[in-house]
Design an enzyme around this catalytic site. Structure first.
Site, PDB file in Angstrom:
ATOM      1  N   GLU A 285       1.112  -0.410  -0.040  1.00 18.02           N
ATOM      2  CA  GLU A 285       0.458   0.410   0.078  1.00 18.02           C
ATOM      3  C   GLU A 285       0.513   1.182   0.601  1.00 18.02           C
ATOM      4  OE1 GLU A 285      -2.438   0.272   3.219  1.00 18.02           O
ATOM      5  OE2 GLU A 285      -3.581   2.286   2.400  1.00 18.02           O
TER       6      GLU A 285
ATOM      7  N   ARG B  27       5.652 -12.477   9.602  1.00 11.03           N
ATOM      8  CA  ARG B  27       6.282 -11.923   9.917  1.00 11.03           C
ATOM      9  C   ARG B  27       7.544 -11.426  10.293  1.00 11.03           C
ATOM     10  NH1 ARG B  27       1.859  -7.447   9.244  1.00 11.03           N
ATOM     11  NH2 ARG B  27       3.611  -6.068  10.102  1.00 11.03           N
TER      12      ARG B  27
ATOM     13  N   LYS C 168       4.452   0.205   9.421  1.00  7.32           N
ATOM     14  CA  LYS C 168       4.956   1.072   8.608  1.00  7.32           C
ATOM     15  C   LYS C 168       3.812   3.019   9.733  1.00  7.32           C
ATOM     16  CE  LYS C 168       3.139  -0.239   4.787  1.00  7.32           C
ATOM     17  NZ  LYS C 168       2.332  -0.031   2.816  1.00  7.32           N
TER      18      LYS C 168
HETATM   19  P1  ATP Z   1       2.587  -2.716   7.755  1.00 11.86           P
HETATM   20  O1  ATP Z   1       1.903  -3.614   8.967  1.00 11.86           O
HETATM   21  O2  ATP Z   1       3.805  -2.019   8.493  1.00 11.86           O
HETATM   22  O3  ATP Z   1       2.260  -0.836   8.634  1.00 11.86           O
HETATM   23  P2  ATP Z   1       1.734  -2.646   5.845  1.00 11.86           P
HETATM   24  O4  ATP Z   1       1.245  -4.775   5.974  1.00 11.86           O
HETATM   25  O5  ATP Z   1       0.603  -2.496   6.186  1.00 11.86           O
HETATM   26  O6  ATP Z   1       2.773  -2.498   6.922  1.00 11.86           O
HETATM   27  P3  ATP Z   1       1.182  -3.355   3.054  1.00 11.86           P
HETATM   28  O7  ATP Z   1       2.003  -1.990   2.036  1.00 11.86           O
HETATM   29  O8  ATP Z   1       0.789  -3.431   3.279  1.00 11.86           O
HETATM   30  O9  ATP Z   1       2.302  -2.900   4.491  1.00 11.86           O
HETATM   31  O10 ATP Z   1       2.420  -4.482   3.056  1.00 11.86           O
HETATM   32  C1  ATP Z   1       3.059  -5.075   1.788  1.00 11.86           C
HETATM   33  C2  ATP Z   1       3.024  -6.448   1.700  1.00 11.86           C
HETATM   34  O11 ATP Z   1       4.422  -6.742   2.486  1.00 11.86           O
HETATM   35  C3  ATP Z   1       2.194  -8.040   2.653  1.00 11.86           C
HETATM   36  O12 ATP Z   1       2.017  -8.530   1.927  1.00 11.86           O
HETATM   37  C4  ATP Z   1       2.228  -7.668   4.098  1.00 11.86           C
HETATM   38  O13 ATP Z   1       1.995  -9.307   4.456  1.00 11.86           O
HETATM   39  C5  ATP Z   1       3.968  -7.849   4.120  1.00 11.86           C
HETATM   40  N1  ATP Z   1       5.159  -7.522   5.361  1.00 11.86           N
HETATM   41  C6  ATP Z   1       4.570  -6.331   5.889  1.00 11.86           C
HETATM   42  N2  ATP Z   1       5.068  -6.477   6.636  1.00 11.86           N
HETATM   43  C7  ATP Z   1       5.978  -7.669   6.934  1.00 11.86           C
HETATM   44  C8  ATP Z   1       6.938  -7.779   8.104  1.00 11.86           C
HETATM   45  N3  ATP Z   1       7.215  -7.512   9.131  1.00 11.86           N
HETATM   46  N4  ATP Z   1       7.370  -9.199   8.110  1.00 11.86           N
HETATM   47  C9  ATP Z   1       7.014  -9.931   6.665  1.00 11.86           C
HETATM   48  N5  ATP Z   1       6.373  -9.321   5.379  1.00 11.86           N
HETATM   49  C10 ATP Z   1       5.387  -8.225   5.731  1.00 11.86           C
HETATM   50 MG    MG Z   2      -1.287  -3.850   4.816  1.00  8.45          MG
END
Ligand code: ATP
Ligand code: MG
Length: 567
Positions: free
Chosen positions: A45, A271, A281
């Site tokens: 995102e 994660r 984020k």
């Molecule tokens: P955050 O949890 O930091 O806000 P998010 O999941 O909202 O991150 P996205 O941009 O939606 O951020 O994530 C894009 C991809 O990265 C998703 O498929 C998510 O599962 C993966 N992702 C996010 N954080 C992690 C992490 N700590 N370890 C592994 N994969 C991750």
């Molecule tokens: Mg997300």
């Protein structure tokens, strides 16, 4: 340490074909002929910069595509214009490329599918599987029930198809204010899975979108956009983190109830959590917005751009990620392990240079005034292929303040009154006199050198125990150096807003007056070298010709090797 694979082979990017439960599934699917080829995607995102957690997902998705001769799409999940920005869209592409991955022609946006998604939503309404709900947010929450208590049907749940279609189209036409109505799937308000209790699919949001402008004032949410985008792109394996496991039944329900062109499958993995930092984020945004750090690419940030600015090679990040287990077990990985991977890369790749961080002036009294000479230094003592360079030497030099003690203990092998040391690649010098200012602080050393020891060896075979680095005062180039420590104090950073209290107030130390050997002025931004005995340093992007800035990527001591050694 459940989250680390024991493949500490010391080789960049690991060795052999990686394997884990997801790769096993892909292999089995391909062997059974269930897909012509594997298609994955990384779906960020664009509401912030990428962090090391995302790097895990990137390496997994792009890595699988590479290993199985498939392809991986970069797809922006841009369904919430209130928080998304073009700056983030560009930064994410830059960071994925820097990590070494390429999406080819497959740069996609969920917003490219808005028209199709809208048509599919109308289809659900026509099939009696979605309805427009007018309940205010708080009432909708109350109707939803709890984990132990079933929800109740909304009074608007039984609207007929014609009324639902009319309202949904009027939502799209902009007739209602934000939050006035939503479109919900009609599934089961008594489901044990909260995500199946008539989840919201569309909401009204009068907000301009970075790509579609003001064309839309209703936006699909994550659940409605994600699986359908996967299906449009013929994704075979949709890989996400464990918090989406509870969304999988909804992902599947939507694919079953909409005439999508393909049937992707979702798999979840744990994660990445890293000690001494936060990988969220939302929290990283807070650090940036509150000015706790110097932007998303502050070298203390666990972001991809922070790593780059700090001078970490992309190969070190990939190597680190390759050592993480892809499992469904949550765990925390030690920062020391990331640092170990960075050191392994830099130890091999970084040219050696000399710089004096906390200078103390030394005058070599028996070295002729006005004379200077060029001495030869190796660029990497372990790798003759990296060649040599010349470093100027003269009567006045700088040495590290810490390399002198007025009253040294027996085991201090550096400079002290009457003591002899080797100047790296130069001569033996002996300290004859210590000069202090009015406050008693040592401001200068008077030394003599032995002209017979050029290159660092005495013809009479006499030994010195210490070798110190130096730069010629006349030729030295000034620079600012920024020393970074961990941004947080705790190994496990506290949750909630308490994480701000855990910030290490000493995470940045600025050394305003550092002296560099002249060759360092020629480094380009982003290049990392080893300052001998001091650590790895990278020319910062704020460097200007007359005002150089170096960031410390890392010190030389490897605490991970010790941790590994003990276990
Ligand atoms: P955050 O949890 O930091 O806000 P998010 O999941 O909202 O991150 P996205 O941009 O939606 O951020 O994530 C894009 C991809 O990265 C998703 O498929 C998510 O599962 C993966 N992702 C996010 N954080 C992690 C992490 N700590 N370890 C592994 N994969 C991750
Ligand atoms: Mg997300």
């Amino acid at each position: 340490m459940s989250d680390v694979v024991d493949n500490d082979t010391g080789e960049a990017d690991g060795n052999g074909a990686p394997t884990d439960f997801i790769r096993d599934i892909v292999r089995a699917d391909l062997a059974a002929g269930r897909h012509g080829g594997v298609v994955t995607r990384f779906p960020p995102e664009p509401n912030g910069y990428l962090h090391l957690g995302h790097a895990k997902s990137i390496c997994l998705n792009f890595g699988i595509a590479q290993e199985f001769d498939g392809r991986c799409h970069l797809r922006f999940d841009d369904t919430n214009p209130a928080k998304e920005e073009q700056e983030f869209i560009e930064a994410i592409q830059r960071d994925v490329r820097w990590l070494g991955f390429d999406w080819g022609d497959h740069l996609h946006y969920a917003s490219d599918y808005f028209a199709q998604l809208f048509a599919w939503a109308e289809g659900l309404i026509e099939a009696g599987k979605a309805y427009v709900d007018d309940l205010p947010v708080d009432e909708m929450r109350a109707y939803r029930g709890t984990v132990t208590e079933a929800g109740r049907n909304s009074p608007f749940r039984d609207r007929d198809v014609a009324e639902n279609l009319d309202l949904f189209r009027r939502m799209k036409a902009g007739e209602f204010p934000d939050g006035a109505r939503v479109l919900r799937a009609k599934i089961d308000m008594a489901s044990g899975n909260m995500n199946m209790r008539d989840p919201v699919l569309y909401r009204i949001l009068h907000s301009a979108h970075p790509r579609t402008g003001t064309a839309w004032c209703i936006y699909p949410n994550y659940d409605f956009a994600h699986g359908q985008s996967d299906a449009i792109e013929a994704i075979t394996h949709s890989l996400c983190t464990l918090e989406f496991a509870d969304h999988r039944p909804l992902y599947e329900w939507l694919l079953e109830n909409i005439a999508v062109p393909s049937q992707p499958k979702q798999y979840e993995f744990s994660r990445l959590n890293l000690s001494h930092t936060v990988l969220s984020k939302r929290r990283l945004t807070q650090l940036v917005d509150e000015g706790r750090v110097d932007g998303w690419d502050d070298p203390r940030m666990p972001t991809v751009s922070g790593m780059r600015r700090r001078g970490v090679p992309a190969a070190a990040v990939r190597d680190f990620i390759s050592r993480l287990a892809i499992t469904r077990n949550d765990g925390q990985v030690e920062m020391a392990m990331l640092e170990h991977c960075i050191r392994e890369q830099l130890n091999v790749a970084a040219p050696r240079r000399m710089a004096v961080l906390r200078p103390l002036k030394v005058v070599i009294e028996n070295y002729p005034e006005g004379k200077s000479e060029a001495l030869v230094a190796q660029n990497h003592p372990g790798n003759p292929d990296m060649g040599t360079r010349e470093i100027p030497f003269g009567r006045e030099i700088y040495v590290e303040r810490d390399d002198f003690m007025e009253d040294p203990p027996r085991k201090f092998f550096r400079l002290g009154p009457g003591r002899e040391v080797r100047l790296r690649y130069a001569y033996f010098i002996t300290c004859n006199e210590v000069i202090k200012d009015a406050s008693g602080e040592v401001v200068e050393l008077r030394c003599s050198y032995d002209p017979e020891t050029k290159g660092g060896n005495a013809p009479d075979g006499r030994k010195v125990k210490g070798t110190i680095h130096w730069v010629s005062a006349q030729h030295a180039v000034p620079s600012e150096v920024r020393l970074y420590e961990s941004l947080f104090n705790s190994e496990e950073v506290p949750g909630g807003d308490d994480f701000l209290d855990d910030i290490n107030p000493n995470s940045l130390e600025v050394l305003p007056q550092v002296w560099l050997e002249p060759a360092l002025a020629e480094l380009s931004v982003g290049q990392t070298v080893q300052f001998e005995r001091m650590g790895y340093f990278c020319a910062d992007l704020s460097s200007k010709e007359d005002a150089l800035v170096f960031n410390r990527a890392l010190g030389l001591r490897d605490s991970w090797a010790k941790i590994k050694g003990k276990s």
